[in-house]
Motif scaffolding. Structure first.
Motif, PDB file in Angstrom:
ATOM      1  N   ARG A  66      -4.319   5.502   3.326  1.00  0.00           N
ATOM      2  CA  ARG A  66      -3.709   4.407   2.574  1.00  0.00           C
ATOM      3  C   ARG A  66      -4.491   4.205   1.289  1.00  0.00           C
ATOM      4  O   ARG A  66      -5.717   4.331   1.264  1.00  0.00           O
TER       5      ARG A  66
ATOM      6  N   ILE B 117      -5.223   5.445  -8.269  1.00  0.00           N
ATOM      7  CA  ILE B 117      -5.335   4.897  -6.917  1.00  0.00           C
ATOM      8  C   ILE B 117      -6.768   4.940  -6.411  1.00  0.00           C
ATOM      9  O   ILE B 117      -7.609   5.681  -6.932  1.00  0.00           O
TER      10      ILE B 117
ATOM     11  N   TYR C 273       3.131   9.394  -5.969  1.00  0.00           N
ATOM     12  CA  TYR C 273       3.958   8.211  -5.744  1.00  0.00           C
ATOM     13  C   TYR C 273       3.621   7.132  -6.769  1.00  0.00           C
ATOM     14  O   TYR C 273       4.502   6.474  -7.334  1.00  0.00           O
TER      15      TYR C 273
ATOM     16  N   ARG D  29      -0.755  13.452  -3.074  1.00  0.00           N
ATOM     17  CA  ARG D  29       0.536  12.879  -2.709  1.00  0.00           C
ATOM     18  C   ARG D  29       0.627  11.406  -3.109  1.00  0.00           C
ATOM     19  O   ARG D  29       1.629  10.951  -3.674  1.00  0.00           O
ATOM     20  N   ALA D  30      -0.432  10.667  -2.812  1.00  0.00           N
ATOM     21  CA  ALA D  30      -0.417   9.237  -3.112  1.00  0.00           C
ATOM     22  C   ALA D  30      -0.359   8.988  -4.618  1.00  0.00           C
ATOM     23  O   ALA D  30       0.352   8.097  -5.098  1.00  0.00           O
TER      24      ALA D  30
ATOM     25  N   GLU E  72       0.824  -1.204   0.000  1.00  0.00           N
ATOM     26  CA  GLU E  72       0.000   0.000   0.000  1.00  0.00           C
ATOM     27  C   GLU E  72       0.861   1.259   0.000  1.00  0.00           C
ATOM     28  O   GLU E  72       2.001   1.240   0.479  1.00  0.00           O
ATOM     29  N   ILE E  73       0.308   2.310  -0.540  1.00  0.00           N
ATOM     30  CA  ILE E  73       0.922   3.634  -0.428  1.00  0.00           C
ATOM     31  C   ILE E  73       0.243   4.355   0.732  1.00  0.00           C
ATOM     32  O   ILE E  73      -0.984   4.521   0.738  1.00  0.00           O
ATOM     33  N   THR E  74       1.026   4.750   1.708  1.00  0.00           N
ATOM     34  CA  THR E  74       0.504   5.443   2.891  1.00  0.00           C
ATOM     35  C   THR E  74       1.079   6.856   2.922  1.00  0.00           C
ATOM     36  O   THR E  74       2.294   7.033   2.841  1.00  0.00           O
ATOM     37  N   VAL E  75       0.219   7.846   3.039  1.00  0.00           N
ATOM     38  CA  VAL E  75       0.658   9.245   2.989  1.00  0.00           C
ATOM     39  C   VAL E  75      -0.016  10.051   4.099  1.00  0.00           C
ATOM     40  O   VAL E  75      -0.991   9.612   4.722  1.00  0.00           O
TER      41      VAL E  75
END
Length: 228
Positions: free
Chosen positions: A218, A164, A155, A151-152, A4-7
């Motif tokens: 996330r 996403i 990435y 932001r996510a 996962e991408i967490t920001v």
């Protein structure tokens, strides 16, 4: 196992205050209680007389005011040689006056600082109305979430991944021990500047009020596959 991408998303807005509440006291001391009490009571009546004309309907300079119960007490102080001195009597009352018109606030403060001997300003509390504060808090949270999405996606784009989709969102620090909340994280908060002053020409200039929000989020790919 999905990655996962967490920001963390943040947002801050600044707004000029809409209300200023003067916190003040009237206090005297002396060798006899009656004259001390009378001086406080006299000055309190003068303050009441100055506030009453300012609280006129829904559009007057003053929106609200209050005076605490007048307190009295006595004690015997000690001098530097350890000798107990004669009894000293004290009287004190606290006052709060909320203004919507800051020019009137400055004039009122200057009037009493100059002409009312026992009158002292503790501080001026600058605030927003409840309605405006709620509006700004909602906007701050919305913009913080939007910041997290941007932001996510940055990435994901850097990794050559697709669009996403959110998995979880929460106040800062609530998504797990691997996240470290920044100072001021969590629900929206307000930081208020304050100023006070003296003299008949005093001008009180409030600082802007900051309303901020911080969220953690996330994300995974919209097709159900992890973005990273």
């Amino acid at each position: 196992m999905p990655t996962e991408i967490t920001v963390r998303g943040t947002f801050s807005a600044f707004q000029s205050p809409e209300r200023g509440t003067v916190h003040a006291t009237i206090a005297y001391e002396g060798p006899a209680m009656e004259p001390v009490y009378d001086r406080v009571a006299r000055d309190l009546e003068a303050v009441k007389a100055s506030v009453t004309p300012l609280k006129t309907g829904d559009h007057g300079p003053v929106t609200w005011w209050s005076a605490q119960q007048l307190r009295t007490w006595s004690n015997r102080p000690w001098n530097k040689d350890g000798i107990q001195l004669p009894l000293v009597h004290y009287a004190r009352v606290g006052i709060e006056v909320k203004f919507r018109d800051f020019s009137s606030l400055s004039r009122w403060v200057g009037q009493h600082v100059t002409n009312t001997e026992g009158f002292k300003i503790s501080h001026v509390e600058w605030t927003l109305t409840s309605k405006r504060r709620t509006e700004l808090q909602r906007q701050a949270h919305t913009r913080a979430v939007e910041d997290a999405v941007v932001r996510a996606q940055l990435y994901a784009d850097a990794l050559g991944l697709g669009k996403i989709a959110p998995v979880a969102i929460a106040d800062a620090g609530m998504l797990g021990p691997n996240l470290h909340p920044e100072r001021g994280g969590g629900a929206a908060y307000m930081r208020v500047g304050a100023a006070d002053g003296g003299g008949s020409d005093v001008e009180l200039i409030p600082a802007d009020i900051e309303v901020s929000a911080t969220v953690d989020a996330r994300f995974i790919g919209e097709d159900g596959h992890p973005t990273a």
